[in-house]
Design an enzyme around this catalytic site. Structure first.
Site, PDB file in Angstrom:
ATOM      1  N   HIS A 142      41.746  22.594 -28.054  1.00  0.00           N
ATOM      2  CA  HIS A 142      41.362  22.080 -29.359  1.00  0.00           C
ATOM      3  C   HIS A 142      42.675  22.103 -30.362  1.00  0.00           C
ATOM      4  O   HIS A 142      42.785  21.084 -30.990  1.00  0.00           O
ATOM      5  CB  HIS A 142      40.249  23.094 -30.281  1.00  0.00           C
ATOM      6  N   THR A 143      43.277  23.013 -30.264  1.00  0.00           N
ATOM      7  CA  THR A 143      44.627  23.299 -30.882  1.00  0.00           C
ATOM      8  C   THR A 143      44.642  23.733 -32.422  1.00  0.00           C
ATOM      9  O   THR A 143      45.486  23.982 -33.036  1.00  0.00           O
ATOM     10  CB  THR A 143      45.720  22.192 -30.822  1.00  0.00           C
ATOM     11  N   ASP A 144      43.519  23.531 -33.063  1.00  0.00           N
ATOM     12  CA  ASP A 144      43.317  23.877 -34.523  1.00  0.00           C
ATOM     13  C   ASP A 144      42.095  24.700 -35.036  1.00  0.00           C
ATOM     14  O   ASP A 144      41.224  24.265 -35.540  1.00  0.00           O
ATOM     15  CB  ASP A 144      43.319  22.390 -35.180  1.00  0.00           C
ATOM     16  N   ILE A 145      41.854  25.853 -34.259  1.00  0.00           N
ATOM     17  CA  ILE A 145      40.871  26.667 -34.641  1.00  0.00           C
ATOM     18  C   ILE A 145      40.980  27.433 -35.915  1.00  0.00           C
ATOM     19  O   ILE A 145      42.164  28.248 -35.807  1.00  0.00           O
ATOM     20  CB  ILE A 145      40.531  27.706 -33.267  1.00  0.00           C
ATOM     21  N   ASN A 149      37.452  24.144 -39.828  1.00  0.00           N
ATOM     22  CA  ASN A 149      36.873  23.674 -38.860  1.00  0.00           C
ATOM     23  C   ASN A 149      35.782  23.912 -38.060  1.00  0.00           C
ATOM     24  O   ASN A 149      35.457  23.485 -36.820  1.00  0.00           O
ATOM     25  CB  ASN A 149      37.951  23.490 -37.568  1.00  0.00           C
TER      26      ASN A 149
END
Length: 229
Positions: A142-145, A149
């Protein structure tokens, strides 16, 4: 710069018509204006009368929008805890836009006035982990927890948990762990939630999501959390 869509404008999707009722957020950046979200009501194709269902339109001239669309298509229906793609706007064609599910709030806002209870932390964490499990099984990161979000719907009436739906959102930067971005260690996510390997840009994989998730849980459980970068 002005927003590319205006209140009252009707947009045609592949599946339905949409009437813009509210600008949720407008961000100026990337390649011109980025319309991050719109609150809309759907309209029927025949009479185009408002039905009252709220959705969100995301629009930006950037590869991340196309990437989010493709990722959501790949995982459509595979997890109730990943915010689904509802439609794609075809008129107007520029700027490009997608339609996604509308939820009441995100976790960052939901916790500014009241801390999460132990039961709520478990409730949210279980659903986020299940969403990540689906992504990770296919080798996607996902890279953007981060809290903003993670989207939630509020429960009506009394209960020990304030939320009903919990869904992971914003897959614009979601990529395979075998991608060049991951192997080259591209800088990802928000600094406060970023894993050590991502911060040092030495290459990352699905474990970077788990670090970010763990950091978030530590904050919400009020455990000691040191950022040393």
């Amino acid at each position: 710069m002005s927003a590319p869509f205006y209140i009252g404008q009707r947009l045609k999707g592949k599946l339905n018509w949409y009437n813009i009722t509210k600008h949720l957020k407008i961000v100026f950046g990337w390649q011109g204006v980025r319309i991050e979200a719109r609150e809309l009501t759907t309209c029927t194709n025949s009479e185009r009368s408002q039905t009252g269902q709220s959705v969100v339109i995301k629009s930006v001239r950037h590869f991340r929008l196309e990437n989010e669309r493709d990722v959501l298509k790949q995982f459509q229906g595979r997890s109730p805890f990943i915010r689904p793609l509802i439609d794609e706007i075809i008129e107007p064609q520029d700027p490009p836009a997608i339609v996604v599910k509308f939820l009441d709030d995100h976790l960052l806002n939901a916790t500014t006035s009241k801390h999460l209870s132990k039961h709520e932390i478990k409730y949210v964490a279980r659903r986020v982990l299940q969403a990540l499990s689906v992504l990770h099984r296919d080798g996607f990161v996902h890279t953007d927890i981060k809290p903003d979000n993670i989207l939630v719907n509020y429960r009506t009436g009394a209960g020990s948990i304030r939320f009903t739906d919990v869904q992971l959102a914003d897959c614009g930067s979601t990529v395979p762990a075998c991608s060049k971005y991951a192997k080259d260690g591209d800088l990802i996510g928000a600094p406060i939630w970023r894993s050590p390997e991502a911060q040092l840009q030495i290459g990352w994989d699905t474990s970077t999501d788990i670090w970010s998730f763990g950091a978030m849980v530590c904050v919400y459980t009020r455990h000691a959390f040191v950022i040393g970068f």
